[in-house]
Design a protein around this motif. Structure first.
Motif, mmCIF file in Angstrom:
data_model
loop_
_atom_site.group_PDB
_atom_site.id
_atom_site.type_symbol
_atom_site.label_atom_id
_atom_site.label_comp_id
_atom_site.label_asym_id
_atom_site.label_seq_id
_atom_site.Cartn_x
_atom_site.Cartn_y
_atom_site.Cartn_z
ATOM 1 N N ARG A 1 0.725 -1.306 0.002
ATOM 2 C CA ARG A 1 -0.190 -0.008 0.154
ATOM 3 C C ARG A 1 0.566 1.419 0.013
ATOM 4 N NH1 ARG A 1 -4.720 0.235 -1.704
ATOM 5 N NH2 ARG A 1 -5.166 2.309 -0.435
ATOM 6 N N ARG B 1 -1.546 5.729 8.546
ATOM 7 C CA ARG B 1 -2.319 5.935 7.422
ATOM 8 C C ARG B 1 -2.550 4.819 6.425
ATOM 9 N NH1 ARG B 1 0.950 10.270 4.379
ATOM 10 N NH2 ARG B 1 -0.520 10.045 2.835
ATOM 11 N N GLU C 1 -5.097 2.480 7.826
ATOM 12 C CA GLU C 1 -6.223 2.898 7.611
ATOM 13 C C GLU C 1 -6.767 2.764 6.180
ATOM 14 O OE1 GLU C 1 -6.333 7.207 8.839
ATOM 15 O OE2 GLU C 1 -6.253 6.412 11.035
ATOM 16 N N ASP D 1 -5.115 3.962 3.483
ATOM 17 C CA ASP D 1 -4.312 5.085 2.525
ATOM 18 C C ASP D 1 -3.199 4.376 1.701
ATOM 19 O OD1 ASP D 1 -6.218 6.687 3.293
ATOM 20 O OD2 ASP D 1 -4.924 8.045 4.375
#
Length: 223
Positions: free
Chosen positions: A110, A128, A131, A133
């Motif tokens: 990611r 991040r 979550e 992102d």
């Protein structure tokens, strides 16, 4: 608190990362090679895996393939389907090379940050990614967008594919003009190991010296 597995083949580097992260995350496991990483990830089910690109046993891409890609060669991979939905991967590497970044992102990571990142920045990146992102080091973000939008994205190079990921890393640094001692410091390896990698690269590519090596790398825009 975000549960993290730290995967890197250098114990000292892992210790440094843990010290930088402090109590901001919970380190639930560590690994130094591909097989160990797959086992630890399956056993701990972390929220985020901090994944080095260059690892013994096939590199970070192989970890992604075995955990997320369904290549179940044993009990450690049995939970891969579920793992794909619960664990996210953030590459943490010294390398900023095109093939490394594109390889792990296509493999399912990611995000991708370099080892120049600060402790607080890494903590934020982990949060991040946990979550959902996508996170990249500032210098890489534009490059990643351009690489995936371009019609001339890096293609398979049979000669380059002969080299291990560590050999590619040494090749790029040689082509950038680094001395052996500088490469050793940059990659946390000995000068003798650097010399061994350079000799292997020259043999595989049928080149005679580092000057030919630099020209070869420049012709392929690896510098």
């Amino acid at each position: 608190m975000t549960r993290v597995v730290l995967v890197d083949d250098h114990q000292m580097f892992r210790s440094g990362v843990k010290a930088e992260l402090g109590d901001s995350v919970e380190i639930v496991g560590e690994a130094g090679d591909v097989d160990e990483a797959v086992e630890v990830i399956a056993a701990t089910r972390p929220d985020v895996v901090l994944l080095d690109v260059h690892l013994p046993g096939g590199g970070g891409v192989e970890v992604l393939r075995r955990v997320l890609g369904g290549a179940r060669s044993g009990p450690a991979e049995a939970a891969s389907a579920e793992q794909a939905a619960t664990t996210r991967f953030l590459a943490l590497s010294v390398s900023d090379a095109a093939e490394d970044v594109i390889g792990v992102i296509r493999g399912g990571a990611r995000g991708y940050v370099t080892k120049t990142i600060s402790g607080p920045e890494l903590t934020g990146a982990i949060g991040r990614v946990a979550e959902g992102d996508a996170v990249f080091s500032p210098r890489l973000a534009g490059f990643v967008l351009d690489a995936f939008a371009a019609t001339d994205a890096p293609s398979i190079d049979p000669e380059l594919d002969q080299l291990t990921q560590r050999e590619r890393e040494v090749l790029r640094l040689i082509a950038r003009g680094y001395a052996y001692k500088e490469i050793a410091k940059e990659l946390f390896i000995s000068v003798k190991t650097v010399e061994t990698h350079v000799s292997s690269v020259l043999r595989k590519l049928q080149l005679s010296n580092r000057h030919e090596l630099s020209r070869w790398a420049a012709a392929r825009r690896l510098v």
